[in-house]
Design a protein around this motif. Structure first.
Motif, PDB file in Angstrom:
ATOM      1  N   UNK A  23      12.262  -8.500  -0.502  1.00  0.00           N
ATOM      2  CA  UNK A  23      11.477  -9.602   0.471  1.00  0.00           C
ATOM      3  C   UNK A  23      10.171  -9.323   0.163  1.00  0.00           C
ATOM      4  N   UNK A  24       9.064 -10.297   0.388  1.00  0.00           N
ATOM      5  CA  UNK A  24       7.811 -10.522   0.576  1.00  0.00           C
ATOM      6  C   UNK A  24       7.300 -10.731   1.941  1.00  0.00           C
ATOM      7  N   UNK A  25       6.264  -9.942   2.387  1.00  0.00           N
ATOM      8  CA  UNK A  25       5.825 -10.222   3.845  1.00  0.00           C
ATOM      9  C   UNK A  25       4.992 -11.265   4.000  1.00  0.00           C
ATOM     10  N   UNK A  26       5.240 -11.904   5.077  1.00  0.00           N
ATOM     11  CA  UNK A  26       4.232 -13.003   5.415  1.00  0.00           C
ATOM     12  C   UNK A  26       2.945 -12.442   5.880  1.00  0.00           C
ATOM     13  N   UNK A  27       1.947 -13.265   6.656  1.00  0.00           N
ATOM     14  CA  UNK A  27       0.735 -12.929   6.870  1.00  0.00           C
ATOM     15  C   UNK A  27       0.752 -11.830   8.025  1.00  0.00           C
ATOM     16  N   UNK A  28       1.743 -11.884   8.809  1.00  0.00           N
ATOM     17  CA  UNK A  28       1.798 -11.307  10.092  1.00  0.00           C
ATOM     18  C   UNK A  28       2.886 -10.136  10.011  1.00  0.00           C
ATOM     19  N   UNK A  29       3.277  -9.740   8.654  1.00  0.00           N
ATOM     20  CA  UNK A  29       4.359  -8.929   8.418  1.00  0.00           C
ATOM     21  C   UNK A  29       4.147  -7.842   7.533  1.00  0.00           C
ATOM     22  N   UNK A  84      -3.160  -6.295  11.358  1.00  0.00           N
ATOM     23  CA  UNK A  84      -4.188  -5.191  12.111  1.00  0.00           C
ATOM     24  C   UNK A  84      -3.680  -3.839  12.649  1.00  0.00           C
ATOM     25  N   UNK A  85      -2.403  -3.753  12.827  1.00  0.00           N
ATOM     26  CA  UNK A  85      -1.977  -2.508  13.473  1.00  0.00           C
ATOM     27  C   UNK A  85      -1.437  -1.416  12.601  1.00  0.00           C
ATOM     28  N   UNK A 110       8.986  -6.814   8.306  1.00  0.00           N
ATOM     29  CA  UNK A 110       9.204  -6.845   9.537  1.00  0.00           C
ATOM     30  C   UNK A 110       7.936  -7.260  10.356  1.00  0.00           C
ATOM     31  N   UNK A 111       8.080  -7.990  11.387  1.00  0.00           N
ATOM     32  CA  UNK A 111       6.804  -8.506  12.261  1.00  0.00           C
ATOM     33  C   UNK A 111       6.370  -7.308  12.488  1.00  0.00           C
ATOM     34  N   UNK A 112       4.630  -7.086  12.438  1.00  0.00           N
ATOM     35  CA  UNK A 112       4.217  -6.086  13.019  1.00  0.00           C
ATOM     36  C   UNK A 112       4.306  -5.647  14.570  1.00  0.00           C
ATOM     37  N   UNK A 113       4.576  -6.739  15.277  1.00  0.00           N
ATOM     38  CA  UNK A 113       4.977  -6.497  16.655  1.00  0.00           C
ATOM     39  C   UNK A 113       6.470  -6.090  17.087  1.00  0.00           C
ATOM     40  N   UNK A 114       7.160  -5.883  15.818  1.00  0.00           N
ATOM     41  CA  UNK A 114       8.378  -5.202  16.069  1.00  0.00           C
ATOM     42  C   UNK A 114       8.424  -3.745  15.912  1.00  0.00           C
TER      43      UNK A 114
END
Length: 322
Positions: A23-29, A84-85, A110-114
């Protein structure tokens, strides 16, 4: 990449090890190379489509998330433009159950918030055993039970994935912890810091004199009325998970029992939370909590791992290594 794929609801033998596109990450992943994952009750729901109500979230006729697996630990390989994290090379762990799932694979987006940075004193295999089970125990105890230092806490089901964390987290909050377990699990409960143990194979805890400020019932193994008798006047019972029939029976009684006395009864469902992953990282690095691993399987052995897990006899977590 290799991944476990679920094309239809069913039993573990419907899962297939397949070659799929990375898979390829989206902007926030971020894209994470998975080193290890672990099994939780949510994996059974995603596999079987039961209870049927869960299909509203997981797909009505077939799994919405074809690659299962919620808990994982690994290394960040690619970051999206708005992340950013994290940066490439970070060692992370996380609970993907509220976003993409997909941890039973060599790579996952993965979403960075996860995610959170992995506890530095754990291996990837150990870290993968933490997210969902540990935050379930944390949220049940801290948010619903709210124990104070010195209070008496009973953990029923103290030897499983959630229970082993619950014993340690309650101790970290300063509680006096009693573990209700079977004979084979007495030693593991003591090793995790339980002040007392009750072997339900030998003793009926309802007939013992002790009462508790907080009871955590993992998987709802007893009628709620039996827990009521063991609560102190202002005590709280928190049910964590359980079979559909157990949950339904408890729901029918919880509201009435809570309205007709000072004792409180709560049905609890965990929510993935990045801040709680950070809290668990701190508790683990401080030496107050550690994961317990029962068995480890390879990626192609996921069907066998789930078959073992669903028997309900594991001591701690069942993990998958890549």
């Amino acid at each position: 990449m290799k991944a476990i794929v679920s094309e239809k609801y069913g039993t573990p033998d419907t899962l297939k090890l397949s070659e799929v596109a990375t898979p390829e990450p989206k902007e926030n992943q971020v894209l994470v190379r998975v080193h290890a994952a672990s099994i939780n009750y949510g994996n059974l729901v995603l596999l079987t489509g039961k209870p049927l109500l869960a299909r509203l979230a997981f797909g009505l006729t077939k799994p919405k998330y074809p690659i299962p697996g919620g808990d994982m630990a690994g290394i960040v390989e690619v970051v999206g433009a708005n992340v950013t994290q994290f940066q490439v090379g970070d060692e992370v762990y996380g609970d993907l159950s509220s976003s993409s799932w997909g941890a039973f694979a060599e790579y996952v987006v993965a979403d960075e918030g996860a995610l959170a940075l992995k506890p530095s004193n754990l291996s990837f295999t150990e870290a993968a055993a933490v997210p969902m089970a540990a935050t379930t125990a944390l949220q049940a105890i801290r948010d619903k039970g709210r124990p104070m230092a010195g209070q008496d806490v009973l953990i029923h089901g103290a030897s499983g994935g959630v229970g082993t964390f619950a014993v340690q987290i309650a101790k970290a909050f300063g509680a006096k912890v009693t573990a209700l377990v079977s004979t084979r699990n007495v030693d593991i409960a003591r090793s995790l810091g339980a002040d007392n143990t009750i072997d339900y194979k030998k003793d009926d805890f309802e007939k013992l004199d002790d009462t508790y400020d907080l009871i955590i019932g993992v998987n709802g193994a007893r009628p709620i009325t039996s827990y009521k008798r063991k609560l102190k006047e202002n005590g709280v019972f928190v049910q964590v998970g359980g079979e559909s029939s157990q949950m339904f029976q408890t729901m029918m009684q919880v509201t009435w029992l809570s309205m007709t006395g000072k004792k409180k009864f709560v049905i609890f469902m965990q929510k993935a939370n990045q801040n709680d992953l950070v809290i668990m990282k701190e508790l683990i690095e401080e030496g107050k909590v550690k994961p317990v691993i029962d068995r480890s399987y390879s990626l192609n052995e996921v069907p066998e791992a789930i078959q073992y897990f669903e028997k309900g006899h594991s001591q701690g977590k069942v993990v998958i290594t890549m």
